[in-house]
Motif scaffolding. Sequence first.
Motif, PDB file in Angstrom:
ATOM      1  N   LYS A  10      -9.720 -11.285   3.864  1.00 39.26           N
ATOM      2  CA  LYS A  10      -9.491  -9.970   4.280  1.00 39.26           C
ATOM      3  C   LYS A  10     -10.493  -9.062   4.197  1.00 39.26           C
ATOM      4  O   LYS A  10     -10.561  -7.936   3.654  1.00 39.26           O
ATOM      5  CB  LYS A  10      -8.211  -9.408   3.708  1.00 39.26           C
TER       6      LYS A  10
ATOM      7  N   ARG B 266      -1.957  -6.266  10.461  1.00 39.29           N
ATOM      8  CA  ARG B 266      -2.894  -5.097   9.698  1.00 39.29           C
ATOM      9  C   ARG B 266      -4.135  -5.827   9.936  1.00 39.29           C
ATOM     10  O   ARG B 266      -5.289  -5.134  10.237  1.00 39.29           O
ATOM     11  CB  ARG B 266      -2.540  -4.982   8.255  1.00 39.29           C
TER      12      ARG B 266
ATOM     13  N   SER C 130      -2.856 -13.254   9.319  1.00 41.83           N
ATOM     14  CA  SER C 130      -1.585 -13.460   8.771  1.00 41.83           C
ATOM     15  C   SER C 130      -0.722 -12.261   9.076  1.00 41.83           C
ATOM     16  O   SER C 130       0.452 -12.403   8.677  1.00 41.83           O
ATOM     17  CB  SER C 130      -1.565 -14.008   7.352  1.00 41.83           C
ATOM     18  N   THR C 131      -1.325 -11.187   9.376  1.00 43.13           N
ATOM     19  CA  THR C 131      -0.498  -9.883   9.563  1.00 43.13           C
ATOM     20  C   THR C 131      -1.249  -9.159  10.734  1.00 43.13           C
ATOM     21  O   THR C 131      -2.315  -9.409  11.013  1.00 43.13           O
ATOM     22  CB  THR C 131      -0.877  -9.050   8.152  1.00 43.13           C
TER      23      THR C 131
ATOM     24  N   GLN D  90      -7.617  -4.481  11.739  1.00 49.75           N
ATOM     25  CA  GLN D  90      -8.735  -3.996  11.029  1.00 49.75           C
ATOM     26  C   GLN D  90      -9.809  -4.839  11.868  1.00 49.75           C
ATOM     27  O   GLN D  90     -11.246  -4.425  11.945  1.00 49.75           O
ATOM     28  CB  GLN D  90      -8.694  -4.564   9.698  1.00 49.75           C
TER      29      GLN D  90
ATOM     30  N   LYS E 135      -6.943 -14.354   6.490  1.00 46.45           N
ATOM     31  CA  LYS E 135      -6.124 -13.923   5.356  1.00 46.45           C
ATOM     32  C   LYS E 135      -6.668 -14.151   3.950  1.00 46.45           C
ATOM     33  O   LYS E 135      -5.955 -13.552   3.092  1.00 46.45           O
ATOM     34  CB  LYS E 135      -4.792 -14.611   5.432  1.00 46.45           C
TER      35      LYS E 135
ATOM     36  N   PRO F 248      -9.199  -4.831  -4.600  1.00 50.19           N
ATOM     37  CA  PRO F 248      -9.756  -3.789  -3.643  1.00 50.19           C
ATOM     38  C   PRO F 248     -11.046  -4.253  -3.027  1.00 50.19           C
ATOM     39  O   PRO F 248     -11.217  -3.706  -2.052  1.00 50.19           O
ATOM     40  CB  PRO F 248      -9.876  -2.362  -4.081  1.00 50.19           C
ATOM     41  N   HIS F 249     -11.817  -4.960  -3.928  1.00 50.91           N
ATOM     42  CA  HIS F 249     -12.969  -5.286  -3.285  1.00 50.91           C
ATOM     43  C   HIS F 249     -13.911  -6.563  -4.122  1.00 50.91           C
ATOM     44  O   HIS F 249     -13.190  -6.920  -4.997  1.00 50.91           O
ATOM     45  CB  HIS F 249     -14.203  -4.202  -3.431  1.00 50.91           C
TER      46      HIS F 249
ATOM     47  N   CYS G 128      -6.739 -17.053  -2.310  1.00 51.85           N
ATOM     48  CA  CYS G 128      -5.960 -16.156  -1.617  1.00 51.85           C
ATOM     49  C   CYS G 128      -4.968 -15.227  -2.082  1.00 51.85           C
ATOM     50  O   CYS G 128      -5.101 -13.797  -2.179  1.00 51.85           O
ATOM     51  CB  CYS G 128      -5.019 -16.740  -0.579  1.00 51.85           C
TER      52      CYS G 128
ATOM     53  N   ILE H 196      -4.427   0.412  -5.712  1.00 52.18           N
ATOM     54  CA  ILE H 196      -4.648  -0.491  -6.691  1.00 52.18           C
ATOM     55  C   ILE H 196      -6.035  -0.525  -7.073  1.00 52.18           C
ATOM     56  O   ILE H 196      -6.707   0.261  -6.685  1.00 52.18           O
ATOM     57  CB  ILE H 196      -4.423  -1.951  -5.522  1.00 52.18           C
TER      58      ILE H 196
ATOM     59  N   PRO I  45       0.734  -1.308   0.007  1.00 51.92           N
ATOM     60  CA  PRO I  45      -0.103  -0.077   0.021  1.00 51.92           C
ATOM     61  C   PRO I  45       0.896   1.284   0.150  1.00 51.92           C
ATOM     62  O   PRO I  45       0.369   2.363  -0.289  1.00 51.92           O
ATOM     63  CB  PRO I  45      -0.682  -0.036   1.302  1.00 51.92           C
TER      64      PRO I  45
ATOM     65  N   ALA J  70      -6.126 -11.210  -3.241  1.00 50.31           N
ATOM     66  CA  ALA J  70      -5.212 -10.078  -2.760  1.00 50.31           C
ATOM     67  C   ALA J  70      -4.885  -9.044  -3.797  1.00 50.31           C
ATOM     68  O   ALA J  70      -4.409  -8.126  -3.433  1.00 50.31           O
ATOM     69  CB  ALA J  70      -3.733 -10.725  -2.601  1.00 50.31           C
TER      70      ALA J  70
ATOM     71  N   ILE K 208      -5.301  -4.361   2.075  1.00 50.16           N
ATOM     72  CA  ILE K 208      -3.975  -5.018   2.073  1.00 50.16           C
ATOM     73  C   ILE K 208      -2.812  -4.426   2.879  1.00 50.16           C
ATOM     74  O   ILE K 208      -3.610  -3.462   3.707  1.00 50.16           O
ATOM     75  CB  ILE K 208      -3.640  -4.832   0.539  1.00 50.16           C
ATOM     76  N   GLY K 209      -1.719  -5.014   2.776  1.00 46.61           N
ATOM     77  CA  GLY K 209      -0.653  -4.544   3.789  1.00 46.61           C
ATOM     78  C   GLY K 209      -0.544  -5.200   5.044  1.00 46.61           C
ATOM     79  O   GLY K 209      -1.115  -6.019   5.328  1.00 46.61           O
TER      80      GLY K 209
END
Lengths: 403, 403
Positions: free
Chosen positions: B53, B85, B82-83, B89, B50, B382-383, B375, A401, A382, B379, B401-402
């Motif tokens: 997301k 971030r 997995s993150t 969220q 993950k 965005p939607h 996955c 993106i 990002p 990724a 993402i991120g």
Amino acid sequence: MDSAPLAPARLLADLETPALLLDDARLQANLARMAQRMAALGVRLRPHVKTAKCLAVAQATDAANVAAGVPGAGECGPITVSTLREADQFAAAGWRDITYAVGLTPNKFAHLRRLLDAGVALTVILDSADAARALSAASAGWPTPVAVLIEIDTDGQRAGLRPDAPALLDVAAALTGPGVRLAGVLTHCGGAYHAHGADGLRALAEQERSGAVRAAERLRAAGFAAPVVSVGSTPTALFAEHLAGVTEVRAGVYVFMDLMMAALGVCRFDEIAASVLTSVIGHQPDRGWTLIDAGWMALSRDRGLAGEFTDQGLGLVCNAAGRPIGEGGAQGGGEWIVSAANQEHGIVTHRSGDPARRLDLPVGTLLRVLPNHACATAAQHPHYDRLGADGRVSGRWARFIGW
Amino acid sequence: MDSAPLAPARLLADLETPALLLDDARLQANLARMAQRMAALGVRLRPHVKTAKCLAVAQATDAANVAAGVPGAGECGPITVSTLREADQFAAAGWRDITYAVGLTPNKFAHLRRLLDAGVALTVILDSADAARALSAASAGWPTPVAVLIEIDTDGQRAGLRPDAPALLDVAAALTGPGVRLAGVLTHCGGAYHAHGADGLRALAEQERSGAVRAAERLRAAGFAAPVVSVGSTPTALFAEHLAGVTEVRAGVYVFMDLMMAALGVCRFDEIAASVLTSVIGHQPDRGWTLIDAGWMALSRDRGLAGEFTDQGLGLVCNAAGRPIGEGGAQGGGEWIVSAANQEHGIVTHRSGDPARRLDLPVGTLLRVLPNHACATAAQHPHYDRLGADGRVSGRWARFIGW
């Protein structure tokens, strides 16, 4: 509770990994190199913003082009986009001269109209009479015409009509009505990504140039206007010996460079501006594995030119200062690669695959991975963390993106 | 001037391509299938977010788990991330029981603390005494302890200690001080992605279960608390015959399924809920190519299990209704694949590679591409555009993402 804001001038050790680093000095040098080459060739440069998808990188590109005296350069200069999302983002930030360089589909016509209505001088491409007729019909009531370049195939790698294809004139003839304006031809010689050596690159650059010019001349001889001859890729732009008849060059990945460009001899490893900062998270000593927290999500699954040149796995492993670790093989540049990956795990092994060799570094050690393909790796992130000459992170640039 | 907002109940033809479609009915069926299996086995399910997301997909997952009577299910139920971030969220949206299933690095400790301070019941994993000591030291002053699972390697594919590794007890012993609490063991048998046939999957599931239970028993025999035995992957979760000794299952890709799961016999093609809507943008008749506006940016470069099962290229080509086109090969499921791609161009060819065969459809024809690896494909987007049973798009769900 989102990630804490990034304070200025932080150390790499203060970043959470994985993170996409952008080396300021290398970026500036790459921008200057291309700008100086275009200025020397006397040709307009229309950078392809698909690589960075970042307004700040485009601003830096414009500044470098102005500084070098590239014809037509200026603030918010001409750009190429690969998605209409890019066109939206750049138009909203003031860019007005935008070429969308992917073949059209009718479901994008309404979006083209919105861009035209917003004041964008929009150029699109197509390579069939069917597409030309569809756009001509749809655009008949548009208040501003859209410029159209006919896509030419100069390498057999992707879309477009061969320079000598009879259909070229049919496509031109199918562009009718007040909403469309034939502007010329466009080609991209992706075949240059498979050329070996400087002579090969020069030959591909000439093949790209001559094919596009030939197509434009055929259009003109048949009475069509074809003022624009747009060519380009990073390798052909940098290796072209002359660009007679070409009016503009497009190139994208040169802003960052990557392992593919290094394999082709277009750049050195130490000119690659984008890298993924990662940490060692563990080891499997019996297998010679060092696990890192950059998997395919952070690196992408792009294998670059693994089948044709040195296999760099999913990326070349460097120390935190960005230097490849070890002596490397025939092309130099390090002994350690990311040889496999899961979503958030990378497996670093010796290039030889010898399980008796292992990068034995403590958990938490910072490494940097050079990308096979900068467009693909950057697309996973990002934002860019900007790495200054002092080795500190001076700030963060956003990227976007989507379509 | 951004993309126009999506009105409800639009036709596929009204979408701009490429677009990521999520079939509501298939999603619901996939969620129900796993939930019913977990309820039958009597084991808690901790879905891995993950894959999607997406908060809305997680809400639908919770609802399916509640409906099936999965132990411990509820609104904002337990999740795996997995993150950090993802943790941010989901925590901001109300989820509180979060396991971060990637080995730790010190540069994430401050972020862990922020999550704990925000009220998250956080579980992390590690597989070395060094990492255990580093976390123990860093967390000494934290007001809330972080739960720790020791990662177990039950398949030789990634991180973790072997169930019988002497180091297991050293890691447990290195977790000291008020900020850390040993909670048990965790394993992921990714080796199941390479199993052939139902017997192979059942064997891998048992290998995963028995290895994790064995490790937990060793910890308990040495006097350590190890209440949690966390296992899982989509194939092992669905093929396990029993889960004696296991306290929770993690699985991610089951929500969407993909061509890898179909290759393993875990799902049928018509159970794959995620697909990429794309349009024909041109042809190269001499080469047997149909060009589409879904390149690696929309599909990812994930090749799935191409080396071990039927090669699906970068994805299997279906008509706009989502049915594979043609008769297909040994495993059924269509004759046309995306055999190569650039950033925004895909090249569709016959599976045989025969240039005399071409998918001869007009420019603008809508197609759908089933993903090798959901996955990875998701990724890139965005939607999700939600596809209802009436073939219309009922709305849009955001993903992030991120790191």
